[in-house]
Design a protein around this motif. Sequence first.
Motif, PDB file in Angstrom:
ATOM      1  N   LEU A  95       6.734  -0.985  -5.971  1.00 29.49           N
ATOM      2  CA  LEU A  95       7.843  -1.462  -5.150  1.00 29.49           C
ATOM      3  C   LEU A  95       9.127  -0.704  -5.450  1.00 29.49           C
ATOM      4  N   THR A  96       9.335  -0.364  -6.699  1.00 25.35           N
ATOM      5  CA  THR A  96      10.511   0.433  -7.048  1.00 25.35           C
ATOM      6  C   THR A  96      10.478   1.780  -6.346  1.00 25.35           C
ATOM      7  N   ALA A  97       9.287   2.323  -6.162  1.00 18.83           N
ATOM      8  CA  ALA A  97       9.148   3.634  -5.515  1.00 18.83           C
ATOM      9  C   ALA A  97       9.586   3.606  -4.058  1.00 18.83           C
ATOM     10  N   ILE A  98       9.607   2.422  -3.449  1.00 17.62           N
ATOM     11  CA  ILE A  98      10.066   2.322  -2.048  1.00 17.62           C
ATOM     12  C   ILE A  98      11.324   1.458  -1.950  1.00 17.62           C
ATOM     13  N   ALA A 111       0.833  -1.207   0.000  1.00 21.85           N
ATOM     14  CA  ALA A 111       0.000   0.000   0.000  1.00 21.85           C
ATOM     15  C   ALA A 111       0.868   1.258   0.000  1.00 21.85           C
ATOM     16  N   ARG A 112       1.945   1.240   0.790  1.00 27.19           N
ATOM     17  CA  ARG A 112       2.833   2.410   0.830  1.00 27.19           C
ATOM     18  C   ARG A 112       3.471   2.651  -0.530  1.00 27.19           C
ATOM     19  N   GLY A 113       3.907   1.582  -1.183  1.00 29.61           N
ATOM     20  CA  GLY A 113       4.493   1.735  -2.509  1.00 29.61           C
ATOM     21  C   GLY A 113       3.486   2.220  -3.537  1.00 29.61           C
ATOM     22  N   LEU A 114       2.277   1.701  -3.462  1.00 26.67           N
ATOM     23  CA  LEU A 114       1.234   2.134  -4.399  1.00 26.67           C
ATOM     24  C   LEU A 114       0.905   3.608  -4.219  1.00 26.67           C
ATOM     25  N   LEU A 115       0.808   4.056  -2.977  1.00 29.47           N
ATOM     26  CA  LEU A 115       0.571   5.473  -2.714  1.00 29.47           C
ATOM     27  C   LEU A 115       1.729   6.318  -3.226  1.00 29.47           C
ATOM     28  N   ARG A 116       2.945   5.847  -2.979  1.00 26.66           N
ATOM     29  CA  ARG A 116       4.120   6.603  -3.427  1.00 26.66           C
ATOM     30  C   ARG A 116       4.165   6.714  -4.954  1.00 26.66           C
ATOM     31  N   SER A 117       3.644   5.686  -5.643  1.00 26.61           N
ATOM     32  CA  SER A 117       3.659   5.713  -7.111  1.00 26.61           C
ATOM     33  C   SER A 117       2.426   6.397  -7.692  1.00 26.61           C
ATOM     34  N   GLY A 118       1.554   6.944  -6.820  1.00 29.16           N
ATOM     35  CA  GLY A 118       0.464   7.788  -7.299  1.00 29.16           C
ATOM     36  C   GLY A 118      -0.907   7.161  -7.365  1.00 29.16           C
ATOM     37  N   HIS A 119      -1.056   5.928  -6.868  1.00 29.56           N
ATOM     38  CA  HIS A 119      -2.362   5.268  -6.898  1.00 29.56           C
ATOM     39  C   HIS A 119      -3.092   5.454  -5.571  1.00 29.56           C
ATOM     40  N   PRO A 120      -4.311   5.926  -5.580  1.00 33.64           N
ATOM     41  CA  PRO A 120      -5.116   5.853  -4.353  1.00 33.64           C
ATOM     42  C   PRO A 120      -5.304   4.387  -3.961  1.00 33.64           C
ATOM     43  N   VAL A 121      -5.272   4.122  -2.677  1.00 33.67           N
ATOM     44  CA  VAL A 121      -5.408   2.748  -2.179  1.00 33.67           C
ATOM     45  C   VAL A 121      -6.728   2.600  -1.433  1.00 33.67           C
TER      46      VAL A 121
END
Length: 257
Positions: free
Chosen positions: A129-132, A18-28
Motif C-alpha cells: 500500500l505504501t508503494a501506491i 494487487a496493484r500495490g503488491l505488483l508495485r512492491s515486487g510480488h507476483p500476484v
Amino acid sequence: MKQPVVVIGIGELGSVFARGLLRSGHPVYPITRGMNMIEEAKAIPDPALVLVAVAEDDLHSTLDQIPDPWRDKLCLLQNELLPRDWQAHAIHEPTVIAVWFEKKKGQDMKVLLPSPIYGPQATVIEAALTAIDIPVHALADHDELLYELVRKNVYILTINIAGLIVGGTVSELWRDHQALAREIADEVISIQEWLTDEELPRDRLIEGMLAAFAADPEHKCLGRTALARLRRALSYADETGLAVPKLREILTSAITR
C-alpha cells in the motif's frame, strides 16, 4: 523475485491491493469464482500472503474452502469483520486490515484515514500500500486491532442505518441529527459488545467515528447494503435478546416507506 501473493476476489478493493503488491515486487496470483483453490494451492504451495478480498457475504463460504497450505498466510479486510469470524473456521492468527480507503467503479481511489493493520504478514501489505501512496498504520497488539475493527463497524453501521431515515452526508448527520446518530451508535456498540464478549470503550469509539466523519465530511450516509446491514445487526440483537429499540424503529420505517 519475491514470493507470489494469492488474491482471492479481484473486485475494486482486490484490484487496488494487487496493484500495490505488483508495485512492491510480488507476483500476484488471482483466484476468481469457479476456480478450485485446492488445485491452485498445488501450483502456489508457499505464497507470501493470501489476501481474501471477497465481499462480506462471501467471507465464510470462502474461508471454508481455504486449502491447508494457505491457512497461516491469510490476510482479511472485510467490513463488519470481528475475531469470531475467523475463529469460527479455526483460523487463529490472520493478518487483518481495517480498510479506510474507497475504490468504486469508475472513480479514483479516495483515502479517508491511515488503514490500521496487524498480524504476521502485515509488512507485506504495508509495503504494497505504501508503494501506491496509501497510508497504513501498524498496530501494536490484539487489543488495538479489536478497537479498530469495532470502530470501523460502528462508523459503517451508524451512517448506513441513519441514512435509511435521513439520507445526506456524515457532516449533515452530525450537525442536524446528532441525537439520532448517538442513539444508533450506542445500540450498535451494544451489539458489538455481545459479538466480541468484551466491554468496549464507548467514548473512544464515538471519537473514532467522528475522526472518520471529519476526514470525509461529504461522505454519503446511505449505502446500497444499508438495509441488509440493519437486518444483520437486528438478527444478532434477536439472538442475544437485546432490545435496540431505535434500530427496530428504523427498520419498520424503512420497510414501510
